[in-house]
Design a protein around this motif. Sequence first.
Motif, PDB file in Angstrom:
ATOM      1  N   GLY A 149       0.817  -1.229   0.091  1.00  0.00           N
ATOM      2  CA  GLY A 149       0.028   0.051   0.030  1.00  0.00           C
ATOM      3  C   GLY A 149       0.824   1.413  -0.058  1.00  0.00           C
ATOM      4  O   GLY A 149       1.927   1.196  -0.180  1.00  0.00           O
ATOM      5  N   GLU A 150       0.207   2.397   0.086  1.00  0.00           N
ATOM      6  CA  GLU A 150       0.811   3.713   0.223  1.00  0.00           C
ATOM      7  C   GLU A 150       1.192   3.959   1.682  1.00  0.00           C
ATOM      8  O   GLU A 150       0.431   4.059   2.665  1.00  0.00           O
ATOM      9  N   LEU A 151       2.695   3.963   1.521  1.00  0.00           N
ATOM     10  CA  LEU A 151       3.356   4.200   3.008  1.00  0.00           C
ATOM     11  C   LEU A 151       3.402   5.898   3.156  1.00  0.00           C
ATOM     12  O   LEU A 151       3.989   6.509   2.391  1.00  0.00           O
ATOM     13  N   VAL A 152       2.784   6.425   4.267  1.00  0.00           N
ATOM     14  CA  VAL A 152       2.944   7.915   4.448  1.00  0.00           C
ATOM     15  C   VAL A 152       3.760   8.012   5.813  1.00  0.00           C
ATOM     16  O   VAL A 152       3.491   7.623   6.558  1.00  0.00           O
ATOM     17  N   ASP A 153       4.503   9.225   5.779  1.00  0.00           N
ATOM     18  CA  ASP A 153       5.099   9.600   7.168  1.00  0.00           C
ATOM     19  C   ASP A 153       4.099  10.436   7.671  1.00  0.00           C
ATOM     20  O   ASP A 153       3.316  11.105   7.294  1.00  0.00           O
ATOM     21  N   VAL A 154       4.008  10.137   8.949  1.00  0.00           N
ATOM     22  CA  VAL A 154       3.076  10.695   9.977  1.00  0.00           C
ATOM     23  C   VAL A 154       3.749  10.873  11.446  1.00  0.00           C
ATOM     24  O   VAL A 154       4.828  10.382  11.634  1.00  0.00           O
ATOM     25  N   ALA A 155       3.140  11.572  12.291  1.00  0.00           N
ATOM     26  CA  ALA A 155       4.077  12.084  13.476  1.00  0.00           C
ATOM     27  C   ALA A 155       4.448  10.757  14.341  1.00  0.00           C
ATOM     28  O   ALA A 155       3.583   9.847  14.451  1.00  0.00           O
ATOM     29  N   LYS A 209      -1.923  11.125  16.790  1.00  0.00           N
ATOM     30  CA  LYS A 209      -2.924  11.462  15.913  1.00  0.00           C
ATOM     31  C   LYS A 209      -2.258  10.977  14.529  1.00  0.00           C
ATOM     32  O   LYS A 209      -1.170  11.637  14.102  1.00  0.00           O
ATOM     33  N   ILE A 210      -3.078  10.377  13.913  1.00  0.00           N
ATOM     34  CA  ILE A 210      -2.613  10.112  12.372  1.00  0.00           C
ATOM     35  C   ILE A 210      -3.936  10.439  11.285  1.00  0.00           C
ATOM     36  O   ILE A 210      -5.132  10.114  11.663  1.00  0.00           O
ATOM     37  N   GLN A 211      -3.304  10.944   9.997  1.00  0.00           N
ATOM     38  CA  GLN A 211      -4.142  11.224   9.174  1.00  0.00           C
ATOM     39  C   GLN A 211      -3.502  10.876   7.925  1.00  0.00           C
ATOM     40  O   GLN A 211      -2.500  11.284   7.743  1.00  0.00           O
ATOM     41  N   VAL A 212      -4.417  10.065   7.235  1.00  0.00           N
ATOM     42  CA  VAL A 212      -4.033   9.689   6.082  1.00  0.00           C
ATOM     43  C   VAL A 212      -4.706   9.912   4.721  1.00  0.00           C
ATOM     44  O   VAL A 212      -6.276   9.694   5.135  1.00  0.00           O
ATOM     45  N   ARG A 213      -4.587  10.392   3.767  1.00  0.00           N
ATOM     46  CA  ARG A 213      -5.381  10.788   2.488  1.00  0.00           C
ATOM     47  C   ARG A 213      -5.133   9.918   1.196  1.00  0.00           C
ATOM     48  O   ARG A 213      -3.970   9.700   1.056  1.00  0.00           O
ATOM     49  N   HIS A 214      -6.312   9.484   0.775  1.00  0.00           N
ATOM     50  CA  HIS A 214      -5.743   8.469  -0.411  1.00  0.00           C
ATOM     51  C   HIS A 214      -6.881   8.712  -1.677  1.00  0.00           C
ATOM     52  O   HIS A 214      -8.069   8.888  -1.352  1.00  0.00           O
ATOM     53  N   VAL A 215      -6.494   8.661  -2.744  1.00  0.00           N
ATOM     54  CA  VAL A 215      -7.310   8.786  -3.927  1.00  0.00           C
ATOM     55  C   VAL A 215      -7.057   7.398  -4.676  1.00  0.00           C
ATOM     56  O   VAL A 215      -5.856   7.004  -4.979  1.00  0.00           O
ATOM     57  N   GLU A 216      -8.256   6.557  -4.826  1.00  0.00           N
ATOM     58  CA  GLU A 216      -7.902   5.365  -5.419  1.00  0.00           C
ATOM     59  C   GLU A 216      -7.658   5.439  -6.890  1.00  0.00           C
ATOM     60  O   GLU A 216      -8.351   6.392  -7.647  1.00  0.00           O
ATOM     61  N   ARG A 217      -6.951   4.815  -7.513  1.00  0.00           N
ATOM     62  CA  ARG A 217      -6.543   4.679  -8.848  1.00  0.00           C
ATOM     63  C   ARG A 217      -7.202   3.485  -9.400  1.00  0.00           C
ATOM     64  O   ARG A 217      -7.563   2.632  -9.193  1.00  0.00           O
ATOM     65  N   LEU A 256     -13.419   0.009  -3.343  1.00  0.00           N
ATOM     66  CA  LEU A 256     -13.529   1.306  -3.631  1.00  0.00           C
ATOM     67  C   LEU A 256     -13.214   1.368  -5.408  1.00  0.00           C
ATOM     68  O   LEU A 256     -12.507   0.370  -6.055  1.00  0.00           O
ATOM     69  N   ALA A 257     -13.707   2.601  -6.000  1.00  0.00           N
ATOM     70  CA  ALA A 257     -13.495   2.540  -7.352  1.00  0.00           C
ATOM     71  C   ALA A 257     -12.770   3.679  -7.749  1.00  0.00           C
ATOM     72  O   ALA A 257     -12.456   4.532  -6.979  1.00  0.00           O
ATOM     73  N   SER A 258     -12.072   3.567  -8.880  1.00  0.00           N
ATOM     74  CA  SER A 258     -11.082   4.677  -9.572  1.00  0.00           C
ATOM     75  C   SER A 258     -11.898   5.979  -9.073  1.00  0.00           C
ATOM     76  O   SER A 258     -12.833   6.307  -9.785  1.00  0.00           O
ATOM     77  N   GLY A 259     -11.041   6.998  -8.612  1.00  0.00           N
ATOM     78  CA  GLY A 259     -11.283   8.223  -8.306  1.00  0.00           C
ATOM     79  C   GLY A 259     -12.076   8.520  -6.781  1.00  0.00           C
ATOM     80  O   GLY A 259     -12.105   9.728  -6.529  1.00  0.00           O
ATOM     81  N   ASP A 260     -12.217   7.283  -6.346  1.00  0.00           N
ATOM     82  CA  ASP A 260     -12.987   7.621  -4.841  1.00  0.00           C
ATOM     83  C   ASP A 260     -11.844   7.895  -4.094  1.00  0.00           C
ATOM     84  O   ASP A 260     -10.807   7.821  -4.076  1.00  0.00           O
ATOM     85  N   LYS A 261     -12.308   8.985  -3.058  1.00  0.00           N
ATOM     86  CA  LYS A 261     -11.441   9.471  -2.185  1.00  0.00           C
ATOM     87  C   LYS A 261     -11.659   9.198  -0.772  1.00  0.00           C
ATOM     88  O   LYS A 261     -12.943   8.987  -0.362  1.00  0.00           O
ATOM     89  N   VAL A 262     -10.447   8.877  -0.034  1.00  0.00           N
ATOM     90  CA  VAL A 262     -10.501   8.414   1.222  1.00  0.00           C
ATOM     91  C   VAL A 262      -9.694   9.121   2.270  1.00  0.00           C
ATOM     92  O   VAL A 262      -8.646   9.500   2.046  1.00  0.00           O
ATOM     93  N   VAL A 263     -10.170   9.631   3.578  1.00  0.00           N
ATOM     94  CA  VAL A 263      -9.794  10.320   4.552  1.00  0.00           C
ATOM     95  C   VAL A 263      -9.584   9.410   5.759  1.00  0.00           C
ATOM     96  O   VAL A 263     -10.799   9.269   6.195  1.00  0.00           O
ATOM     97  N   VAL A 264      -8.456   9.097   6.353  1.00  0.00           N
ATOM     98  CA  VAL A 264      -8.470   8.328   7.530  1.00  0.00           C
ATOM     99  C   VAL A 264      -7.865   9.091   8.596  1.00  0.00           C
ATOM    100  O   VAL A 264      -6.920   9.788   8.447  1.00  0.00           O
ATOM    101  N   SER A 265      -8.766   9.021   9.670  1.00  0.00           N
ATOM    102  CA  SER A 265      -8.428   9.820  10.803  1.00  0.00           C
ATOM    103  C   SER A 265      -8.354   8.767  12.020  1.00  0.00           C
ATOM    104  O   SER A 265      -9.259   8.024  12.280  1.00  0.00           O
ATOM    105  N   ALA A 266      -6.933   8.518  12.483  1.00  0.00           N
ATOM    106  CA  ALA A 266      -7.010   7.510  13.789  1.00  0.00           C
ATOM    107  C   ALA A 266      -5.926   7.932  14.685  1.00  0.00           C
ATOM    108  O   ALA A 266      -5.221   9.171  14.643  1.00  0.00           O
ATOM    109  N   ARG A 267      -6.209   7.394  15.883  1.00  0.00           N
ATOM    110  CA  ARG A 267      -5.286   7.963  17.343  1.00  0.00           C
ATOM    111  C   ARG A 267      -5.013   6.506  17.798  1.00  0.00           C
ATOM    112  O   ARG A 267      -5.592   5.627  18.002  1.00  0.00           O
TER     113      ARG A 267
END
Length: 125
Positions: free
Chosen positions: A31-37, A117-125, A100-111
């Motif tokens: 998956g998409e690996l994102v730097d977070v705090a 606090k973690i926030q990740v944004r993803h746009v499905e390809r 998820l379909a192409s173009g769907d947008k996802v915002v994940v908020s976690a703790r």
Amino acid sequence: MKPSILALALVLALPVAANAQGHSHKGPNGGELVDVAGGHAEFVDTPTEIALHLSDEDGKPVPAKGATGKATILSGGKTETVDLAPAGGAKLAGALTKPLASGDKVVVSARTADGRKIQVRHVER
């Protein structure tokens, strides 16, 4: 705030926030690996689930026990929320009602259990 206004705000903020959240690349789970705090979060989706794999700054898994999260999905003008819960090891996961379909947008908020606090944004390809 009405759901449609909130969804629009999320969509408009997505490109700016994605650039502001730091470097991203492919993670060990494909998956998409994102730097977070305090480490990294890897966003992975399958046809039946959304998952967030947590790791520290050295890439070592961080237990998801005690962590909570939500994924907000914008698809075809409709908004859906998926609750994320610990699913063994360093994984937070939640069931999808449809893939998820192409173009769907996802915002994940976690703790994490330690309050990070973690926030990740993803746009499905």
